[in-house]
Design an enzyme around this catalytic site. Sequence first.
Site, PDB file in Angstrom:
ATOM      1  N   ASP A 191       1.200  -4.769   8.508  1.00 17.27           N
ATOM      2  CA  ASP A 191       0.020  -3.968   8.581  1.00 17.27           C
ATOM      3  C   ASP A 191      -1.148  -4.943   8.222  1.00 17.27           C
ATOM      4  O   ASP A 191      -1.443  -5.670   7.220  1.00 17.27           O
ATOM      5  CB  ASP A 191       0.421  -3.180   7.211  1.00 17.27           C
ATOM      6  N   ARG A 226     -12.493  -4.273  -6.693  1.00 16.10           N
ATOM      7  CA  ARG A 226     -12.553  -4.964  -5.310  1.00 16.10           C
ATOM      8  C   ARG A 226     -14.017  -5.126  -5.021  1.00 16.10           C
ATOM      9  O   ARG A 226     -14.659  -4.034  -5.023  1.00 16.10           O
ATOM     10  CB  ARG A 226     -11.854  -4.339  -4.447  1.00 16.10           C
ATOM     11  N   TYR A 242     -11.493   1.253  10.251  1.00 13.97           N
ATOM     12  CA  TYR A 242     -12.769   1.748   9.628  1.00 13.97           C
ATOM     13  C   TYR A 242     -12.885   0.935   8.677  1.00 13.97           C
ATOM     14  O   TYR A 242     -14.016   1.203   7.792  1.00 13.97           O
ATOM     15  CB  TYR A 242     -12.328   3.215   9.129  1.00 13.97           C
ATOM     16  N   LYS A 243     -12.541  -0.170   8.486  1.00  9.73           N
ATOM     17  CA  LYS A 243     -12.695  -1.017   7.506  1.00  9.73           C
ATOM     18  C   LYS A 243     -13.480  -2.219   8.097  1.00  9.73           C
ATOM     19  O   LYS A 243     -14.747  -2.173   8.252  1.00  9.73           O
ATOM     20  CB  LYS A 243     -11.705  -1.798   6.890  1.00  9.73           C
ATOM     21  N   PHE A 246       0.872  -1.194  -0.182  1.00  8.47           N
ATOM     22  CA  PHE A 246      -0.165   0.007   0.155  1.00  8.47           C
ATOM     23  C   PHE A 246       0.838   1.428   0.186  1.00  8.47           C
ATOM     24  O   PHE A 246       1.808   1.467   0.839  1.00  8.47           O
ATOM     25  CB  PHE A 246      -1.158   0.223   1.340  1.00  8.47           C
TER      26      PHE A 246
HETATM   27  C1  LIG Z   1      -2.717  -1.669   3.871  1.00 12.10           C
HETATM   28  C2  LIG Z   1      -3.341  -0.234   4.187  1.00 12.10           C
HETATM   29  N1  LIG Z   1      -2.378   0.684   5.010  1.00 12.10           N
HETATM   30  C3  LIG Z   1      -2.314   1.791   5.185  1.00 12.10           C
HETATM   31  C4  LIG Z   1      -3.709   2.385   5.046  1.00 12.10           C
HETATM   32  C5  LIG Z   1      -4.103   3.601   5.093  1.00 12.10           C
HETATM   33  O1  LIG Z   1      -3.770   4.415   6.195  1.00 12.10           O
HETATM   34  P1  LIG Z   1      -4.519   5.616   6.953  1.00 12.10           P
HETATM   35  O2  LIG Z   1      -5.497   5.118   7.826  1.00 12.10           O
HETATM   36  O3  LIG Z   1      -3.397   6.058   7.933  1.00 12.10           O
HETATM   37  O4  LIG Z   1      -4.752   6.507   5.783  1.00 12.10           O
HETATM   38  C6  LIG Z   1      -4.581   1.602   4.004  1.00 12.10           C
HETATM   39  C7  LIG Z   1      -5.920   2.250   3.463  1.00 12.10           C
HETATM   40  O5  LIG Z   1      -6.791   1.873   3.109  1.00 12.10           O
HETATM   41  C8  LIG Z   1      -4.307   0.410   3.659  1.00 12.10           C
HETATM   42  O6  LIG Z   1      -5.058  -0.406   2.905  1.00 12.10           O
END
Ligand SMILES: Cc1ncc(COP(=O)(O)O)c(C=O)c1O
Length: 412
Positions: A197, A372, A222-223, A121
Site C-alpha cells: 500500500d 500528524r 489525493y495526498k 490502515f
Molecule cells: C494507507 C492507506 N490506505 C488506504 C487509504 C484509503 O483508501 P481510499 O482512498 O479507498 O479511501 C488511506 C487513506 O488515507 C491510507 O492512508
Amino acid sequence: MTRAHAAELDRGDALAGFRDRFEHGDGDRIYVDGNSLGRLSHDARAAVAATVDEWGGRLVTGWHDWVDLAGRTGDALGAAALGAAPGQALACDSTTVNLYKLAGAALAARDGAIVVPADDFPTDRYVLEGLAAAHGRELRLVAGDPVAPLGVDAVAAAADGAALVVLSHVNYRSGALADMAAITRAVRSAGSLVLWDLCHSAGAVAVDLDVAGADLAVGCTYKYLNAGPGSPAFLYVAQRHQAALRSPIQGWFSQADQFAMGPRYEPAAGIGRFLAGTPPVIGLAAVMAGAGMLAEAGIGAVRAKAAGLTALAVDLHDERLAGLGFTLGTPRAAADRGAHVSLRHPDAWRICRALIEHANVIPDFRRPDSIRLGLPPLYTRYVDVWDAVDRLAALVADGVHERMPEHAARVT
Ligand SMILES: Cc1ncc(COP(=O)(O)O)c(C=O)c1O
C-alpha cells in the site's frame, strides 16, 4: 533554532519554485495536512478545466481518446512515482477497491493465510478480513512497534505458509518507512506474494517497484500527487503475474474484446484485466497533472527535501515540544521515515482542535494520541514547519487546548 535558520534553508531549496504553482489563498493559515489531501495546483485546475471543455465539445466522440486513459495515466504514474515500467500500472477506482481486486486475485491463485500488520490502515484490515472470511483463510495480524519501521524478520516469520502479505510502505500514523526491497525478498522467499500500500509514499519517497521485485501494489493520488478529493487511485501488477491473476470484478472494461459485447467474460491479456468499469475521465486529468509535476521535480529532489523538512520538525520537537509533554511518534533516522511527522501527546485531540480553531494551523489527529504534520515537499517551506511548531508550542504552553471541549468530530 531560529526562524532565520528555516528561512535560510528555504533560500537553498531547489524545489522552492514549485510552491507558486499551487493555490494558497488562505491568509496566514499553515497547511500541514497534505498527507491527507494535497493542495490544488494550477496544473490540476487547468487540466480539469480542459477536460470539462473537451466533454462539452466532443461529447461521446471523446471516448476515442479517453478509453485507454487509465492505462496511460498508470504509465505516467509508473514512471514518475512508482518505478514501474509501462504496462504494469493503472489509474482507476479507489485504493480500497483496488486492494480488493488485487488481494482477491492473489487469493484465488494461491492457498494459504493472509498477513497484515495489526496497526495497518483500517481499510486494508477490513478488506482483508472480508476476503479471509469469503475465501475461508486465516487472517494473521502482525504486531508491530508504534514508531519503528516494520521488521524484516517479523514479516518473514509471519509470511511462512501465507498466500499474501499486505503492507504499508509508509505507516499512516508513525510515518515509518519500510525497507521495501528487503521485505519483498523475504516474503517472496517464504513463497508468498507481497502487496504494497503506497498511499503515504507515492510522490513522497522514492518507490522502485520493479527493482524491488514487488508483486502487487495499490495507492491513492489525493495526498502527495495532489489530484484532489476522491481522485482515482492506482494499482500495479508486475508483468510476470498478469497472465495468472484474475480480478474478482469481471467488469466490461477488463474484457478481452470489450465492444464485441459477447456472451461470456474473457479477461484482457495485459494490465487492462484489472480495470472494472468506465474510467473517471475528469479525475484522471488531475492525476496526469500530478504525475507531470512530480516528473518535473524529480522524486530524488522530493525525497531529499522531505528528509530535510522532517528533520527540522524532529529538531524542533526536541527543542520546543519535548518539555511540554510531547514524544516523537516517528523514526529519528531520515532514511526510516516518509514525509510526515507524528507528535504524540496524551491530550493530542484537544491540542489538534485548538491548533485548527485558535492558531490557524491545519494538521490532523490519529487515534489514540498522534498529531500528524504532513510536509509535502512541492509546496511546504521550512518556515512553515518552524511557524507550525512555534504556534503549537505557544498554544500548549498557554494551556489553550485545556479550554477545548472533549468531544469527537467525524473528521479532523
Ligand atoms: C494507507 C492507506 N490506505 C488506504 C487509504 C484509503 O483508501 P481510499 O482512498 O479507498 O479511501 C488511506 C487513506 O488515507 C491510507 O492512508
